[in-house]
Design a protein around this motif. Structure first.
Motif, mmCIF file in Angstrom:
data_model
loop_
_atom_site.group_PDB
_atom_site.id
_atom_site.type_symbol
_atom_site.label_atom_id
_atom_site.label_comp_id
_atom_site.label_asym_id
_atom_site.label_seq_id
_atom_site.Cartn_x
_atom_site.Cartn_y
_atom_site.Cartn_z
ATOM 1 N N LEU A 1 -37.210 12.542 0.999
ATOM 2 C CA LEU A 1 -37.558 11.345 1.910
ATOM 3 C C LEU A 1 -36.786 11.059 3.103
ATOM 4 O O LEU A 1 -37.190 10.856 4.050
ATOM 5 C CB LEU A 1 -38.043 9.959 1.033
ATOM 6 N N ASN A 2 -35.419 11.063 2.482
ATOM 7 C CA ASN A 2 -34.313 10.813 3.753
ATOM 8 C C ASN A 2 -34.505 11.920 4.763
ATOM 9 O O ASN A 2 -34.249 11.641 5.964
ATOM 10 C CB ASN A 2 -33.209 10.839 3.014
ATOM 11 N N LEU A 3 -34.824 13.180 4.477
ATOM 12 C CA LEU A 3 -34.684 14.118 5.298
ATOM 13 C C LEU A 3 -36.152 14.047 6.219
ATOM 14 O O LEU A 3 -36.066 14.055 7.661
ATOM 15 C CB LEU A 3 -34.890 15.602 5.016
ATOM 16 N N PHE A 4 -37.103 13.904 5.994
ATOM 17 C CA PHE A 4 -38.472 13.658 6.509
ATOM 18 C C PHE A 4 -38.309 12.338 7.296
ATOM 19 O O PHE A 4 -39.029 12.653 8.364
ATOM 20 C CB PHE A 4 -39.777 13.435 5.440
ATOM 21 N N LEU A 5 -37.690 11.276 7.072
ATOM 22 C CA LEU A 5 -37.685 10.133 7.827
ATOM 23 C C LEU A 5 -36.374 9.965 8.794
ATOM 24 O O LEU A 5 -36.186 9.032 9.423
ATOM 25 C CB LEU A 5 -37.714 9.037 6.643
ATOM 26 N N LYS A 6 -35.528 11.012 8.845
ATOM 27 C CA LYS A 6 -34.426 11.015 9.690
ATOM 28 C C LYS A 6 -34.901 11.020 10.993
ATOM 29 O O LYS A 6 -35.737 11.611 11.481
ATOM 30 C CB LYS A 6 -33.862 12.391 9.702
ATOM 31 N N GLY A 7 -34.309 10.036 12.024
ATOM 32 C CA GLY A 7 -34.792 9.938 13.342
ATOM 33 C C GLY A 7 -35.973 8.992 13.434
ATOM 34 O O GLY A 7 -36.480 8.935 14.491
ATOM 35 N N ARG A 8 -36.559 8.455 12.617
ATOM 36 C CA ARG A 8 -37.672 7.513 12.761
ATOM 37 C C ARG A 8 -37.590 6.054 12.351
ATOM 38 O O ARG A 8 -38.303 5.306 12.266
ATOM 39 C CB ARG A 8 -38.789 8.289 11.813
ATOM 40 N N GLU A 9 -36.074 5.706 12.413
ATOM 41 C CA GLU A 9 -35.816 4.532 11.995
ATOM 42 C C GLU A 9 -36.621 3.415 12.838
ATOM 43 O O GLU A 9 -36.677 3.587 14.361
ATOM 44 C CB GLU A 9 -34.444 4.157 12.186
ATOM 45 N N TYR A 10 -37.015 2.506 12.385
ATOM 46 C CA TYR A 10 -37.388 1.110 13.209
ATOM 47 C C TYR A 10 -36.445 0.164 13.310
ATOM 48 O O TYR A 10 -36.116 -0.598 12.595
ATOM 49 C CB TYR A 10 -38.582 0.779 12.454
ATOM 50 N N ASP A 11 -35.889 0.004 14.597
ATOM 51 C CA ASP A 11 -35.018 -1.197 14.673
ATOM 52 C C ASP A 11 -35.312 -1.865 16.031
ATOM 53 O O ASP A 11 -36.195 -1.663 16.969
ATOM 54 C CB ASP A 11 -33.732 -0.129 15.334
ATOM 55 N N GLU A 12 -34.742 -3.121 16.055
ATOM 56 C CA GLU A 12 -34.848 -4.114 17.142
ATOM 57 C C GLU A 12 -34.545 -3.492 18.412
ATOM 58 O O GLU A 12 -33.567 -2.907 18.778
ATOM 59 C CB GLU A 12 -34.143 -5.422 16.645
ATOM 60 N N GLY A 13 -35.759 -3.848 19.463
ATOM 61 C CA GLY A 13 -35.370 -3.080 20.547
ATOM 62 C C GLY A 13 -35.791 -1.699 20.877
ATOM 63 O O GLY A 13 -35.896 -1.308 22.222
ATOM 64 N N HIS A 14 -36.202 -1.041 19.794
ATOM 65 C CA HIS A 14 -36.547 0.308 19.830
ATOM 66 C C HIS A 14 -37.895 0.507 19.053
ATOM 67 O O HIS A 14 -37.959 1.789 18.310
ATOM 68 C CB HIS A 14 -35.535 1.199 19.294
ATOM 69 N N GLU A 15 -38.472 -0.574 18.815
ATOM 70 C CA GLU A 15 -39.811 -0.470 17.817
ATOM 71 C C GLU A 15 -40.792 0.617 18.278
ATOM 72 O O GLU A 15 -41.436 1.414 17.582
ATOM 73 C CB GLU A 15 -40.331 -1.779 17.789
ATOM 74 N N ASP A 16 -41.037 0.811 19.533
ATOM 75 C CA ASP A 16 -42.156 1.462 20.064
ATOM 76 C C ASP A 16 -41.798 2.753 20.681
ATOM 77 O O ASP A 16 -42.593 3.444 21.388
ATOM 78 C CB ASP A 16 -42.974 0.973 21.095
ATOM 79 N N GLU A 17 -40.490 3.224 20.477
ATOM 80 C CA GLU A 17 -40.078 4.483 21.041
ATOM 81 C C GLU A 17 -40.387 5.713 20.210
ATOM 82 O O GLU A 17 -40.589 5.536 19.125
ATOM 83 C CB GLU A 17 -38.443 4.431 21.078
ATOM 84 N N GLU A 18 -40.973 6.712 20.841
ATOM 85 C CA GLU A 18 -41.207 7.685 20.095
ATOM 86 C C GLU A 18 -40.153 8.463 19.454
ATOM 87 O O GLU A 18 -39.185 8.745 20.178
ATOM 88 C CB GLU A 18 -42.259 8.485 20.936
ATOM 89 N N SER A 19 -40.079 9.200 18.354
ATOM 90 C CA SER A 19 -39.290 9.844 17.675
ATOM 91 C C SER A 19 -39.350 11.371 18.496
ATOM 92 O O SER A 19 -40.227 12.083 18.710
ATOM 93 C CB SER A 19 -39.390 10.052 16.257
ATOM 94 N N MET A 20 -38.173 11.796 18.902
ATOM 95 C CA MET A 20 -37.856 13.075 19.446
ATOM 96 C C MET A 20 -37.213 13.954 18.649
ATOM 97 O O MET A 20 -36.224 13.516 18.134
ATOM 98 C CB MET A 20 -37.235 12.888 20.958
ATOM 99 N N SER A 21 -37.206 15.280 19.161
ATOM 100 C CA SER A 21 -36.304 16.282 18.192
ATOM 101 C C SER A 21 -36.313 17.224 19.061
ATOM 102 O O SER A 21 -37.277 17.783 19.895
ATOM 103 C CB SER A 21 -36.962 16.371 16.909
#
Length: 398
Positions: free
Chosen positions: A122-142
């Protein structure tokens, strides 16, 4: 007196095509009871085999996971049935069946052993998808192999069900324990600092709005955090559900919150302790910060026992008097493989007290019995005047 019936045992006319068609599955007692109960009622249990080609297979029920492993038998077992070639003849013959056909010979049985859910991917699949204050609606990019930045595919709850080797109940608990939000069906772990902020705001509003934490209306709490701090309503509601139970009914259409006070106080404490991963903090200073963060109403619940398995205790012997120190050391960050877990623990400390090391093993053992087996395999117990200590069986080099 019962009548003795003689039967002729012979190989089936289809024995060649039957080879490998049969498997023996040994069910543990709890699964036997589940199946037996289903035969008496209308519900039918669901069993699912999960695992990718490179994984060891597991069997999942609604709430448990079992390792599937093959055990070699000392004696072969014969699978016998009426001979398929004689079925048509039997329908026209009134004579009782006298021939039994050997359909297959088995030298192994499939055994099911309870195991912890395998959620480490799960940690691998969710890497880079963190929901944080000020970045809530940013798209995850790779970046792909060519260095081109692309939008990262969404990882949904159904993706997790399909991919991870865990029962639905264990998956739900794993997402809850790892503080993973479900937003528009996408899984996003909430940033620890943002979670701590939300919990501190909830505690503050419980006091300022004079709401009882054992039965607090959900609606005013959600509204206060949205209006005053721009925290999304669906985020606040999920956080509330993680730390207690939402009861339907009452005057609030969203229900009432029965808060798990110890769980909230623990999470706030972890939020304070995370700042001391690399440098230790004195126990007194940390406890003062923790009490201040939870407020006067809940400060009496502050206790280091809530944080067991998340810190290392040491002593600054150069101070006079010696000062107890704490360092953030979460068991969740340790390897999931038992051998690697013990290697990491004994590299940090050459010996551990029994009541300390057990807290760092709870997430890799189904129960205390399996945990004791792991200790017996990977550690050596030494009894001294201060109690039982564990040292490494193997030599680990830093």
């Amino acid at each position: 007196m019962s009548q003795v019936v003689e039967l002729d045992l012979r190989f089936s006319s289809k024995s060649q095509s039957d080879v490998g068609s049969y498997k023996l599955l040994e069910l543990p007692p709890d699964l036997c009871k589940l199946i037996e109960a289903s035969t008496e009622g209308s519900s039918c249990p669901s069993f699912t085999i999960k695992g990718s080609p490179e994984d060891d297979a597991v069997l999942c029920t609604a709430d448990k996971t079992y390792t599937v492993r093959s055990v070699v038998l000392s004696n072969s077992v014969l699978v016998v049935t009426p001979d398929p070639a004689d079925e048509d003849a039997d329908e026209l013959d009134d004579e009782p069946l006298k021939d039994i056909a050997i359909r297959d010979q088995l030298s192994e049985v499939i055994e099911l052993v309870p195991c912890v859910p395998r959620l480490h991917k799960l940690n691998l699949f969710l890497k880079g998808r963190e929901y944080d204050e000020g970045h809530e609606d940013e798209e995850s990019m790779s970046e792909d192999e060519d260095g081109i930045v692309k939008k990262r595919p969404r990882f949904t709850y159904e993706d997790a069900r399909r991919t991870l080797q865990a029962s639905d109940a264990e998956l739900d608990k794993g997402l809850r324990d790892r503080r993973v939000l479900i937003l528009k069906d996408e899984l996003r772990p909430i940033a620890p600092s943002h979670l701590t902020t939300i919990l501190e705001l909830l505690l503050t509003n419980l006091v300022s709005l004079s709401l009882p934490y054992t039965a607090a209306p959900v609606s005013p709490l959600i509204t206060a955090l949205e209006d005053e701090h721009d925290i999304r309503r669906d985020v606040t509601r999920q956080v509330i559900a993680w730390f207690g139970h939402i009861k339907d009914g009452g005057t609030d259409t969203l229900g009432t919150w029965e808060m798990d006070a110890d769980a909230v106080v623990k999470e706030v404490g972890l939020g304070v302790l995370r700042a001391y991963r690399n440098e230790p903090v004195s126990e007194k200073e940390f406890l003062d910060q923790w009490r201040k963060a939870v407020g006067d109403t809940f400060e009496e619940r502050v206790s280091l026992t809530l944080l067991a398995g998340n810190y290392l205790a040491s002593t600054d012997t150069l101070s006079d008097p010696p000062v107890p120190l704490l360092t953030y050391f979460p068991s969740a960050a340790l390897p999931i493989d038992p051998g690697a877990r013990f290697s990491e623990l004994f590299l940090v400390r050459p010996r551990w007290k029994a009541d300390e090391i057990t807290h760092f093993l709870s997430d890799i053992a189904v129960d205390s019995k399996e945990r004791d087996k792991l200790l017996l395999k990977h550690a050596r117990a030494i009894t001294g005047p201060t109690g039982i200590w564990y040292t490494a069986r193997a030599k680990y080099n830093a």
